[in-house]
Structure formats: structure tokens, C-alpha cells
Scaffold this active site. Structure first.
Site, mmCIF file in Angstrom:
data_model
loop_
_atom_site.group_PDB
_atom_site.id
_atom_site.type_symbol
_atom_site.label_atom_id
_atom_site.label_comp_id
_atom_site.label_asym_id
_atom_site.label_seq_id
_atom_site.Cartn_x
_atom_site.Cartn_y
_atom_site.Cartn_z
ATOM 1 N N LYS A 13 0.688 -0.973 -0.002
ATOM 2 C CA LYS A 13 0.026 -0.053 -0.004
ATOM 3 C C LYS A 13 0.889 1.269 0.012
ATOM 4 O O LYS A 13 0.677 1.958 -0.754
ATOM 5 C CB LYS A 13 -0.941 0.131 1.205
ATOM 6 C CG LYS A 13 -1.864 -1.100 1.154
ATOM 7 C CD LYS A 13 -2.583 -1.217 2.687
ATOM 8 C CE LYS A 13 -1.969 -1.149 3.921
ATOM 9 N NZ LYS A 13 -1.271 -2.490 4.245
ATOM 10 N N ARG A 88 -9.770 0.681 9.174
ATOM 11 C CA ARG A 88 -9.052 -0.638 9.365
ATOM 12 C C ARG A 88 -10.056 -1.535 10.023
ATOM 13 O O ARG A 88 -9.811 -2.535 10.561
ATOM 14 C CB ARG A 88 -7.781 -0.536 10.295
ATOM 15 C CG ARG A 88 -6.468 -1.020 9.566
ATOM 16 C CD ARG A 88 -5.415 -0.666 10.564
ATOM 17 N NE ARG A 88 -4.132 -1.280 10.224
ATOM 18 C CZ ARG A 88 -3.177 -0.926 9.622
ATOM 19 N NH1 ARG A 88 -3.423 0.185 9.020
ATOM 20 N NH2 ARG A 88 -2.135 -1.492 9.519
ATOM 21 N N ARG A 122 11.719 -5.692 4.664
ATOM 22 C CA ARG A 122 11.519 -4.202 4.303
ATOM 23 C C ARG A 122 12.527 -3.539 5.228
ATOM 24 O O ARG A 122 13.091 -3.787 6.233
ATOM 25 C CB ARG A 122 10.225 -3.980 4.734
ATOM 26 C CG ARG A 122 10.172 -2.400 4.807
ATOM 27 C CD ARG A 122 8.602 -1.979 4.919
ATOM 28 N NE ARG A 122 7.738 -2.348 6.169
ATOM 29 C CZ ARG A 122 6.524 -2.201 6.397
ATOM 30 N NH1 ARG A 122 5.715 -1.896 5.401
ATOM 31 N NH2 ARG A 122 6.170 -2.689 7.552
ATOM 32 N N ARG A 155 11.572 -1.348 10.571
ATOM 33 C CA ARG A 155 10.569 -1.023 11.564
ATOM 34 C C ARG A 155 10.413 -1.902 12.692
ATOM 35 O O ARG A 155 10.686 -3.018 12.645
ATOM 36 C CB ARG A 155 9.369 -0.958 10.954
ATOM 37 C CG ARG A 155 8.867 0.520 10.125
ATOM 38 C CD ARG A 155 7.627 0.279 9.544
ATOM 39 N NE ARG A 155 6.397 -0.292 9.959
ATOM 40 C CZ ARG A 155 5.143 -0.470 9.178
ATOM 41 N NH1 ARG A 155 5.063 0.360 8.148
ATOM 42 N NH2 ARG A 155 4.180 -1.067 9.776
ATOM 43 N N ARG A 166 -0.009 -8.859 13.485
ATOM 44 C CA ARG A 166 -0.809 -8.053 12.367
ATOM 45 C C ARG A 166 -1.572 -8.555 11.485
ATOM 46 O O ARG A 166 -2.597 -8.215 11.058
ATOM 47 C CB ARG A 166 0.363 -7.276 11.816
ATOM 48 C CG ARG A 166 0.766 -5.968 12.832
ATOM 49 C CD ARG A 166 2.103 -5.392 12.364
ATOM 50 N NE ARG A 166 2.470 -4.750 11.221
ATOM 51 C CZ ARG A 166 3.329 -4.873 10.321
ATOM 52 N NH1 ARG A 166 4.735 -5.539 10.864
ATOM 53 N NH2 ARG A 166 3.471 -4.266 9.019
HETATM 54 P P1 AP5 Z 1 5.016 -1.497 1.809
HETATM 55 O O1 AP5 Z 1 4.615 -0.748 0.473
HETATM 56 O O2 AP5 Z 1 6.033 -1.260 2.794
HETATM 57 O O3 AP5 Z 1 3.436 -2.344 2.482
HETATM 58 P P2 AP5 Z 1 2.333 -1.794 3.155
HETATM 59 O O4 AP5 Z 1 1.096 -2.520 2.787
HETATM 60 O O5 AP5 Z 1 2.192 -0.362 3.437
HETATM 61 O O6 AP5 Z 1 2.632 -2.485 4.504
HETATM 62 P P3 AP5 Z 1 2.679 -1.917 6.138
HETATM 63 O O7 AP5 Z 1 3.458 -2.829 6.894
HETATM 64 O O8 AP5 Z 1 3.000 -0.753 6.076
HETATM 65 O O9 AP5 Z 1 1.163 -2.228 6.545
HETATM 66 P P4 AP5 Z 1 0.495 -2.027 7.986
HETATM 67 O O10 AP5 Z 1 -0.777 -2.007 7.466
HETATM 68 O O11 AP5 Z 1 1.140 -3.386 8.696
HETATM 69 O O12 AP5 Z 1 1.230 -0.835 8.739
HETATM 70 P P5 AP5 Z 1 0.819 0.486 8.856
HETATM 71 O O13 AP5 Z 1 2.053 1.523 8.814
HETATM 72 O O14 AP5 Z 1 -0.296 1.087 8.192
HETATM 73 O O15 AP5 Z 1 5.779 -2.942 1.223
HETATM 74 C C1 AP5 Z 1 6.166 -3.796 2.095
HETATM 75 C C2 AP5 Z 1 7.387 -4.307 1.568
HETATM 76 O O16 AP5 Z 1 7.217 -4.930 0.407
HETATM 77 C C3 AP5 Z 1 8.501 -3.323 1.344
HETATM 78 O O17 AP5 Z 1 9.647 -3.756 1.894
HETATM 79 C C4 AP5 Z 1 8.492 -3.052 -0.068
HETATM 80 O O18 AP5 Z 1 9.757 -2.603 -0.616
HETATM 81 C C5 AP5 Z 1 7.969 -4.396 -0.681
HETATM 82 N N1 AP5 Z 1 7.387 -4.263 -1.766
HETATM 83 C C6 AP5 Z 1 6.234 -3.636 -2.180
HETATM 84 N N2 AP5 Z 1 5.610 -4.000 -3.112
HETATM 85 C C7 AP5 Z 1 6.181 -5.107 -3.765
HETATM 86 C C8 AP5 Z 1 6.089 -5.665 -4.921
HETATM 87 N N3 AP5 Z 1 5.142 -5.626 -5.560
HETATM 88 N N4 AP5 Z 1 6.964 -7.076 -5.141
HETATM 89 C C9 AP5 Z 1 7.842 -7.133 -4.115
HETATM 90 N N5 AP5 Z 1 8.152 -6.396 -2.766
HETATM 91 C C10 AP5 Z 1 7.230 -5.272 -2.696
HETATM 92 O O19 AP5 Z 1 0.527 0.666 10.408
HETATM 93 C C11 AP5 Z 1 1.178 0.176 11.328
HETATM 94 C C12 AP5 Z 1 0.537 0.313 12.831
HETATM 95 O O20 AP5 Z 1 -0.268 1.286 13.096
HETATM 96 C C13 AP5 Z 1 -0.641 -0.795 12.922
HETATM 97 O O21 AP5 Z 1 -0.057 -2.057 13.007
HETATM 98 C C14 AP5 Z 1 -1.544 -0.193 13.916
HETATM 99 O O22 AP5 Z 1 -0.930 -0.525 15.159
HETATM 100 C C15 AP5 Z 1 -1.462 1.288 13.682
HETATM 101 N N6 AP5 Z 1 -2.408 1.609 12.896
HETATM 102 C C16 AP5 Z 1 -2.509 2.213 11.604
HETATM 103 N N7 AP5 Z 1 -3.383 2.622 11.041
HETATM 104 C C17 AP5 Z 1 -4.265 2.198 12.082
HETATM 105 C C18 AP5 Z 1 -5.941 2.521 11.936
HETATM 106 N N8 AP5 Z 1 -6.486 2.905 10.793
HETATM 107 N N9 AP5 Z 1 -6.550 1.806 13.043
HETATM 108 C C19 AP5 Z 1 -5.611 1.336 14.246
HETATM 109 N N10 AP5 Z 1 -4.485 1.384 14.304
HETATM 110 C C20 AP5 Z 1 -3.797 1.615 13.123
HETATM 111 MG MG MG Z 2 2.699 1.060 4.987
#
Ligand code: AP5
Ligand code: MG
Length: 207
Positions: A13, A88, A122, A155, A166
Site C-alpha cells: 500500500k 481498518r 523491508r 520498523r 498484524r
Molecule cells: P509496503 O509498501 O511498505 O507495504 P504496506 O502495505 O504499506 O505494509 P505496512 O506494513 O506499512 O502495512 P501495515 O498495515 O502493517 O502498517 P501501517 O503502517 O499501516 O511494502 C512492504 C514491503 O514489500 C517493502 O519492503 C516493499 O519494498 C516491498 N514491496 C512492495 N511492493 C512489492 C512488490 N510488488 N513486489 C515485491 N516487493 C514489494 O500501520 C502500522 C500500525 O499502526 C498498525 O499495526 C497499527 O498498530 C497502527 N495503525 C495504523 N493505522 C491504523 C488504523 N486505521 N487503526 C488502528 N491502528 C492503526
Molecule cells: Mg505502509
């Protein structure tokens, strides 16, 4: 262009939002990034959410929704935005409906196995937030961001226990949103298991 990027952790994402925000010239609003910035700056919010995020649990709905509502009031989101990682939960989606209209919800699909591979390799830039992967999207120089020269780090929630948590939180709390937005009629699936260039091509074609 009011967009939601939905999908499991590690679906890509953030990676696609980085490309889309430049292509469409709209802000990328990641609740995860907002929380991590608060933790880094040691604000009251950051202190409240640090242990929740490190464990891979969800921050309470009211707190998260309030932050998004506040962020959307900043003028740059008037012509569109990408919400990455929000909503979420069903209560967050219900709350968002009262705040703004959503044009398209992109559901990035990828297997659990692939998620684990992506998250455990990552590396994120401390400067601009761009994501790299040691194997799949390696930076030209190890540990250094291609875009801004910033330092790359792992991270705290990209440890195997937090990744597993997660994924289970995603299955119980976030996956039901797929059906929620199917019913709303604005959900589009994208196969996120492909090469990032192909995922972005599909995204542009869909939008
Ligand atoms: P990346 O693009 O970083 O993936 P992502 O989908 O953004 O994954 P996240 O881990 O950031 O999502 P998340 O939902 O767990 O965390 P968030 O920060 O939102 O890609 C991942 C890896 O793959 C990278 O190394 C990239 O280079 C590689 N890659 C990408 N595309 C690729 C491809 N096509 N092929 C190969 N490799 C690829 O949330 C973190 C925390 O915050 C949550 O756990 C929660 O505690 C809190 N939080 C956030 N939002 C909320 C909410 N709405 N409600 C409650 N708590 C929340
Ligand atoms: Mg992300």
C-alpha cells in the site's frame, strides 16, 4: 480523487501510494506514518500508541478517526487524497462516511506467505519514508535511500511475532471491510503479488 488503499500488512500500500501521490499530485495520508512520526517526536499521542504499534495491535478507533479527520481538514486534501491503512475496522469506515465521500477503494491482494517475505526484508527511509526491500526492491547502495540519501531502518513491528499478530488482526478486524465496500459498490481488486511496475500499471488502468 478520494481513494482508500486497503490490503493486508505488507501488500505494498505504502509503496504504491508513494508512486500514486506523485502521479496524481494528491497527498498520501498513512495513519501508520502519522503514528510513527508521533512516536519519533515523543508527543503525548506517540507515548500512548508506541507499545500498541510495536505489538502489531490496533490503536483505538476514536483516536485514529480523530487524527484522520484533523488531517483531512488541511487544505491539501481538497482535490483528493490517498488514505493508506485507514479505515481498518467497520466503526472507522462508518465514521469516515460521515467525514467525506470515497470514490474508489483499492484492495491490494497478496498471499500471507508473500507478506511475511516482504515485511521481514523491508527497510524504510528515516528521511522521506520510502520503502525498500533487501531482495525485491534493493536500494542502489545498502542502507541508503535512493531518493533522498537518508538512512534505512527496520520498523519495530517488522519482527516475526508482530508480523504474525498484524496478520491475525487484519483477518479479524480489517478483512470484513472488503465486503463493506463491495456493498458500497466502489471496491476494485488489484493483484499486488506482481512486480511493482505492473502493480502500478494496473492501478493507473483501474483509476
Ligand atoms: P509496503 O509498501 O511498505 O507495504 P504496506 O502495505 O504499506 O505494509 P505496512 O506494513 O506499512 O502495512 P501495515 O498495515 O502493517 O502498517 P501501517 O503502517 O499501516 O511494502 C512492504 C514491503 O514489500 C517493502 O519492503 C516493499 O519494498 C516491498 N514491496 C512492495 N511492493 C512489492 C512488490 N510488488 N513486489 C515485491 N516487493 C514489494 O500501520 C502500522 C500500525 O499502526 C498498525 O499495526 C497499527 O498498530 C497502527 N495503525 C495504523 N493505522 C491504523 C488504523 N486505521 N487503526 C488502528 N491502528 C492503526
Ligand atoms: Mg505502509
Amino acid at each position: 480523487m478520494n481513494l482508500i488503499f486497503l490490503g493486508p500488512p505488507g501488500a505494498g500500500k505504502g509503496t504504491m501510494a508513494f508512486r500514486a501521490k506523485e502521479h496524481y499530485n494528491i497527498p498520501h495520508i498513512s495513519t501508520g506514518d502519522l503514528f510513527r512520526a508521533a512516536i519519533k517526536n515523543q508527543t503525548e499521542l506517540g507515548k500512548k500508541v508506541k507499545s500498541i504499534i510495536d505489538a502489531g495491535d490496533l490503536v483505538p478507533d476514536e483516536l485514529t478517526t480523530a487524527i484522520v479527520e484533523e488531517r483531512l481538514k488541511q487544505g491539501d486534501a481538497d482535490k483528493g487524497f490517498i488514505l493508506d491503512g485507514f479505515p481498518r475496522t467497520i466503526p472507522q469506515a462508518e465514521a469516515l462516511k460521515k467525514i467525506t465521500n470515497i470514490e474508489t477503494v483499492i484492495n491490494f491482494t497478496v498471499t500471507e506467505e508473500e507478506v511475511v517475505r516482504r515485511l521481514s526484508g523491508r527497510r524504510v527511509c528515516k528521511g522521506c519514508g520510502e520503502s525498500f526491500h533487501v531482495e525485491f526492491i534493493p536500494p542502489a547502495k545498502e542502507g541508503v535511500c535512493d531518493k533522498c540519501g537518508g538512512e534505512l531502518y527496520t520498523r519495530d513491528d517488522d519482527k516475526i511475532e508482530a508480523i504474525k499478530n498484524r496478520l491475525s488482526v487484519y483477518a479479524s478486524s480489517t478483512e470484513p471491510l472488503i465486503n463493506f465496500y463491495k456493498v458500497e459498490g466502489n471496491l476494485k481488486d488489484i493483484d499486488a503479488s506482481q512486480h511493482p511496475d505492473k502493480v502500478f500499471e494496473d492501478l493507473k488502468a483501474t483509476l
